[in-house]
Design an enzyme around this catalytic site. Structure first.
Site, PDB file in Angstrom:
ATOM      1  N   ASP A  95       0.846  -1.007  -0.008  1.00 17.02           N
ATOM      2  CA  ASP A  95       0.474   0.161  -0.086  1.00 17.02           C
ATOM      3  C   ASP A  95       0.834   0.915  -0.155  1.00 17.02           C
ATOM      4  O   ASP A  95       0.197   2.330  -0.677  1.00 17.02           O
ATOM      5  CB  ASP A  95      -0.636   0.111   0.808  1.00 17.02           C
ATOM      6  CG  ASP A  95      -0.511   0.616   2.418  1.00 17.02           C
ATOM      7  OD1 ASP A  95       1.092  -0.595   2.973  1.00 17.02           O
ATOM      8  OD2 ASP A  95      -0.534   0.359   3.486  1.00 17.02           O
ATOM      9  N   HIS A  96       2.417   1.379   0.494  1.00 22.15           N
ATOM     10  CA  HIS A  96       3.214   2.072   1.049  1.00 22.15           C
ATOM     11  C   HIS A  96       3.691   2.928  -1.086  1.00 22.15           C
ATOM     12  O   HIS A  96       3.939   4.046  -0.723  1.00 22.15           O
ATOM     13  CB  HIS A  96       3.883   2.188   1.631  1.00 22.15           C
ATOM     14  CG  HIS A  96       3.297   2.801   2.880  1.00 22.15           C
ATOM     15  ND1 HIS A  96       2.369   1.704   3.517  1.00 22.15           N
ATOM     16  CD2 HIS A  96       3.391   3.642   4.052  1.00 22.15           C
ATOM     17  CE1 HIS A  96       1.961   1.980   5.032  1.00 22.15           C
ATOM     18  NE2 HIS A  96       3.417   2.804   4.887  1.00 22.15           N
ATOM     19  N   ASP A 160       3.717  -1.122  11.032  1.00 20.91           N
ATOM     20  CA  ASP A 160       2.795   0.449  10.885  1.00 20.91           C
ATOM     21  C   ASP A 160       2.594   1.269  13.008  1.00 20.91           C
ATOM     22  O   ASP A 160       1.934   0.036  13.367  1.00 20.91           O
ATOM     23  CB  ASP A 160       1.613   0.458  10.024  1.00 20.91           C
ATOM     24  CG  ASP A 160       1.815   1.269   9.138  1.00 20.91           C
ATOM     25  OD1 ASP A 160       2.615   2.036   7.942  1.00 20.91           O
ATOM     26  OD2 ASP A 160       0.721   2.734  10.375  1.00 20.91           O
ATOM     27  N   ARG A 448      -2.015  12.829   9.766  1.00 21.98           N
ATOM     28  CA  ARG A 448      -0.757  13.341  10.727  1.00 21.98           C
ATOM     29  C   ARG A 448      -0.846  14.701   9.572  1.00 21.98           C
ATOM     30  O   ARG A 448      -0.946  14.308   8.968  1.00 21.98           O
ATOM     31  CB  ARG A 448       0.800  12.131  11.015  1.00 21.98           C
ATOM     32  CG  ARG A 448       0.596  11.625  11.372  1.00 21.98           C
ATOM     33  CD  ARG A 448       1.816  11.192  11.943  1.00 21.98           C
ATOM     34  NE  ARG A 448       2.265  10.002  12.274  1.00 21.98           N
ATOM     35  CZ  ARG A 448       2.604   8.957  12.612  1.00 21.98           C
ATOM     36  NH1 ARG A 448       3.318   7.352  11.691  1.00 21.98           N
ATOM     37  NH2 ARG A 448       2.731   7.581  13.927  1.00 21.98           N
ATOM     38  N   SER A 643       5.737   7.632  12.333  1.00 24.14           N
ATOM     39  CA  SER A 643       5.598   6.564  12.100  1.00 24.14           C
ATOM     40  C   SER A 643       7.218   5.141  13.205  1.00 24.14           C
ATOM     41  O   SER A 643       7.451   5.657  13.791  1.00 24.14           O
ATOM     42  CB  SER A 643       6.360   6.215  10.762  1.00 24.14           C
ATOM     43  OG  SER A 643       6.306   5.152  10.757  1.00 24.14           O
ATOM     44  N   ARG A 645       8.931   3.432  11.395  1.00 22.65           N
ATOM     45  CA  ARG A 645       9.914   2.894  10.830  1.00 22.65           C
ATOM     46  C   ARG A 645      11.227   2.617  11.854  1.00 22.65           C
ATOM     47  O   ARG A 645      11.800   3.105  12.060  1.00 22.65           O
ATOM     48  CB  ARG A 645      10.119   3.791   9.465  1.00 22.65           C
ATOM     49  CG  ARG A 645      10.338   4.929   9.810  1.00 22.65           C
ATOM     50  CD  ARG A 645      10.150   6.022   8.881  1.00 22.65           C
ATOM     51  NE  ARG A 645       9.160   6.326   8.273  1.00 22.65           N
ATOM     52  CZ  ARG A 645       8.313   7.444   7.732  1.00 22.65           C
ATOM     53  NH1 ARG A 645       9.386   8.356   7.585  1.00 22.65           N
ATOM     54  NH2 ARG A 645       7.031   7.215   7.858  1.00 22.65           N
TER      55      ARG A 645
END
Length: 755
Positions: A95-96, A160, A448, A643, A645
């Protein structure tokens, strides 16, 4: 794609014994959060009672979910673990990496071509190790999980930060880094500090323009971006039971913006309706049989102050629509005060773009409420005065709302439907502008709005609101317009006013889809080959990080003293950098390029102590690494918010940064640093931040006796020859200290699997 009823039944079977044991151990009634956590304790910790915010606890999650940008690094790590298959049900969602430029079909086609190497890697590694694979275009991970995998009382981790979206169906769902996911997929317990509890009592019922999004916008204003750190937020009350399951998902999703570990609602009739509507009536039937365990005890909700560490009460009857921003999701404005705030602060009143959708707000209910405003614009002859985009959350929703005519309504009022992907929310968006640096305003229904997040422009004032409010603002093109009270001039010169939005929680004809986009793994993946081209610029097999040398760390250069907000977007930007998420060395070229240097108030400009010249952060650190010199990064409050990440932790580790010293950490980032064998420490006295000078040489002592709850010492050697020292804190427990010594948790996992 199919949910595992046997697994869910086993989870529910544990509840009666675990909840009873927890009541006996604690001597009190239990919140929903406590019931789920106790039911998911690993066998080694199942007999314990825990102090909130104090003890690290081992859990056994039921599921792992990963999005494509973070899954690359997580699965590259898992490939080193030595397991033939994942130990728990796991999925990958593409999706990213889809950039929004023109429209859904064209953008998806381009993404499949541009990202073919990465998609092929993810599909093949999923095939080999037994993970479900959701193809590009299937939808955004969190909505796909809510529609297919979330179940009341379950526990899931996801790579995520908005994984808590599944809390809308009563699931403890927590965002983590890829190393944590690797642990769980390898069959190891997952560690979390037992959280504090924040209770939010909702009374009354939403009406008119107010939506579920406004609940979390209000809560964000109350708690701020770090007010939920170390806590789980549990919503309850008659108001909570009145919200749709997807509305609850919206609230839980954006709980990431207050730093919460996760957020959750109890199981109720709305949950059962949604489960049945998404072809999971079997789960609803199982949940009904243990319903008492899928909500907090009545005594808890009757006297919440006795059971929660903090209680907030919101009357939905009185709640106004909110607009939050700019530049931070916790700057909350009731709609009645927003126009004045725009004028008083000098924010650009002209709205250039309105964007709805994303993982936070793209349910059937969101789309239908927004479409009711778009339909009014058409019927009342109103022109849309700002660019307007729609991002469906999944192919299931997209197909259904297209069937029911809502996408056609958006297109008729001038909207552009984008691919079922994250797109503009994470900066994967080709902004249409003649000046990418101009001061401007946009408004989204995303979660965000940090500076530069959506379009890379620090002058973009991004605001967050519900989809229906965003739609109304896009039509008006003016942020001083109040859709609840003001009128607009239509094409006939008439003054017209919007009626209240209307929507449907569920499609009256049921959901429909031709191809949901799911690919099941091979029954036997032993012969599947995962290919990674050694010449690839996008994928790179990992080498283990080196172990700690067994001494104090001395002679460190100061790489950067970051000033103010430093999120994971500042540490490891998304947008165009997403294409390197599977190549650690290449993506390390974005390390800390968004952080503001305390000494010159400039981003990506630090002093190289070897040359005396100022240059980019990554290049400066690479020079230090080439000369065998370690460095330290110093930061402000809530360092690493945003995030999940883990690249923000892996990049400094890869380039030779030895420690991160800050006033305070965001939860996920601190854990990511620990997992990668990095030293993450905090000032015992935050005023010591001011002592650090640009030319300092820095030592960290006390590591040879590194132990839980024992402070370390930082020694500053100033350029003028003077020295000063101060104490620093850490939160490492015994196991995490072993991660540090071994050079990372994965090094320990690899040894365990090999033995």
């Amino acid at each position: 794609m199919a949910f595992d009823l046997d697994m869910i039944k086993k989870v529910y079977d544990r509840y009666s014994t675990r909840v009873a044991a927890a009541r006996k151990a604690t001597g009190k009634h239990l919140t929903l959060t406590e019931k789920i956590l106790y039911a998911h304790l690993s066998e080694g910790d199942a007999h314990k009672a825990f102090g909130r915010g104090v003890d690290y606890v081992d859990f056994a999650p039921d599921r792992v979910a990963m999005q494509d940008a973070t899954a690359q690094m997580a699965l590259l790590q898992f490939m080193q673990a030595g397991r033939p298959q994942v130990a728990v049900p796991s999925t990958v969602h593409c999706d990213h990496l889809i950039q929004a430029k023109i429209g859904a079909d064209e953008d998806l086609s381009t993404a499949k071509d541009v990202n073919k190497e990465v998609y092929d890697f993810l599909a093949s590694v999923s095939d080999k190790y037994g993970l479900g694979f959701w193809k590009p275009g299937a939808g955004i991970i969190h909505q796909v999980v809510l529609e297919n995998y979330a179940f009341p009382g379950g526990m899931m981790i996801g790579t995520d930060s908005h994984t808590p979206n599944a809390g809308g169906l009563g699931m403890i769902a927590i965002g983590v880094g890829g190393a944590d996911a690797c642990d769980v997929m390898a069959g190891l317990p997952w560690e979390l500090k037992f959280p504090k509890l924040i209770g939010v009592k909702l009374t009354g019922k939403l009406s008119g323009w107010t939506s579920a999004k406004d609940v979390i916008l209000k809560v964000a204003g109350i708690l701020t971006v770090k007010g939920g750190t170390g806590a789980i937020v549990e919503y309850f009350g008659e108001g909570a039971r009145s919200l749709s399951a997807t509305g609850k998902g919206t609230i839980c999703n954006m709980g990431a913006e207050i730093g919460a570990t996760t957020s959750i609602f109890g199981y109720d009739e709305k949950s059962a309706t949604y489960l049945s509507g998404t072809k999971r009536a079997d789960i609803a039937e199982l949940a009904n049989a243990v319903a008492e365990h899928l909500t907090g005890d009545p005594e808890v909700y009757a006297n919440p102050e006795q059971y929660f560490d903090q209680v907030i009460e919101i009357d939905l009857n009185e709640l106004e629509p909110h607009v939050n921003g700019p530049f931070t999701p916790d700057l909350a404005w009731p709609i009645s005060k927003f126009a004045a705030a725009v004028k008083e602060n000098g924010w650009p009143a002209k709205l250039e773009v309105g964007l709805i959708g994303s993982c936070t707000n793209s349910s059937y209910e969101d789309i239908t409420r927004s479409a009711s405003i778009a339909k009014q614009a058409i019927d009342k002859h109103l022109k849309t005065n700002a660019e307007f985009t729609i991002t469906p959350g999944s192919e299931l929703v997209r197909y259904t709302v297209e069937r029911d005519g809502y996408l056609g309504t958006f297109e008729s009022m001038g909207g552009v439907v984008l691919a079922n992907a994250c797109g503009p929310c994470i900066g994967q968006w080709a902004r249409h502008t003649n000046d990418p640096t101009r001061k401007n305003s946009i408004i989204t229904s995303f979660n965000r709005n940090f500076a530069k997040r959506q379009d890379g422009n620090p002058n973009t004032h991004a605001f967050v609101a519900s989809p229906e409010i965003v739609t109304a603002f896009a039509i008006a093109g003016d942020l001083t317009f109040n859709p609840l009270t003001d009128t607009l001039t239509n094409a006939k010169g008439e003054q017209v006013k919007f009626d209240e939005p209307e929507g449907l929680e569920m499609p009256s004809k049921g959901y429909a889809v031709e191809d949901a986009g799911y690919q099941a793994p091979a029954e036997d993946g032993s012969s599947v080959e995962v290919k990674v081209d050694p010449r690839s610029s996008r994928l790179q097999l990992l080498d283990p990080f080196t172990a700690w040398e067994g001494t104090d760390i001395t002679g460190l250069k100061l790489l950067i003293k970051a000033k103010g907000k430093c999120t994971t977007d500042h540490i490891s930007m998304a947008g165009p950098w997403l294409k390197f998420r599977g190549h650690l060395d290449n993506i390390s070229n974005n390390m800390l390029i968004g952080a503001i240097n305390y000494f010159n108030n400039t981003a990506d400009s630090v002093k190289n102590e070897l040359t005396g010249e100022y240059g980019p952060v990554p290049a400066t650190q690479r020079d230090y690494k080439a000369h065998g010199i370690g460095s330290i990064v110093v930061g402000d409050e809530n360092y690493g918010e945003g995030s999940s990440r883990e690249h923000a932790a892996m990049e400094p580790r890869h380039l030779g940064v030895r420690a991160i010293l800050v006033k305070s950490f965001a939860r996920i980032h601190e854990t990511n640093l620990k997992k990668q064998g990095m030293l993450g420490i905090t000032f015992a006295d935050s005023n010591d931040y001011d002592k650090i000078q640009e030319d300092d040489i820095i030592d960290i002592t006390g590591l040879t006796t590194f132990s839980p709850d024992k402070q370390l010492t930082v020694v500053l050697h100033h350029k003028d020859g003077s020295t000063e020292s101060f104490q620093v804190n850490h939160t490492y427990n015994a196991q995490q200290i072993e991660w540090f010594k071994a050079g990372g948790a994965l090094n320990i996992i690899r040894k365990q699997m090999a033995s």
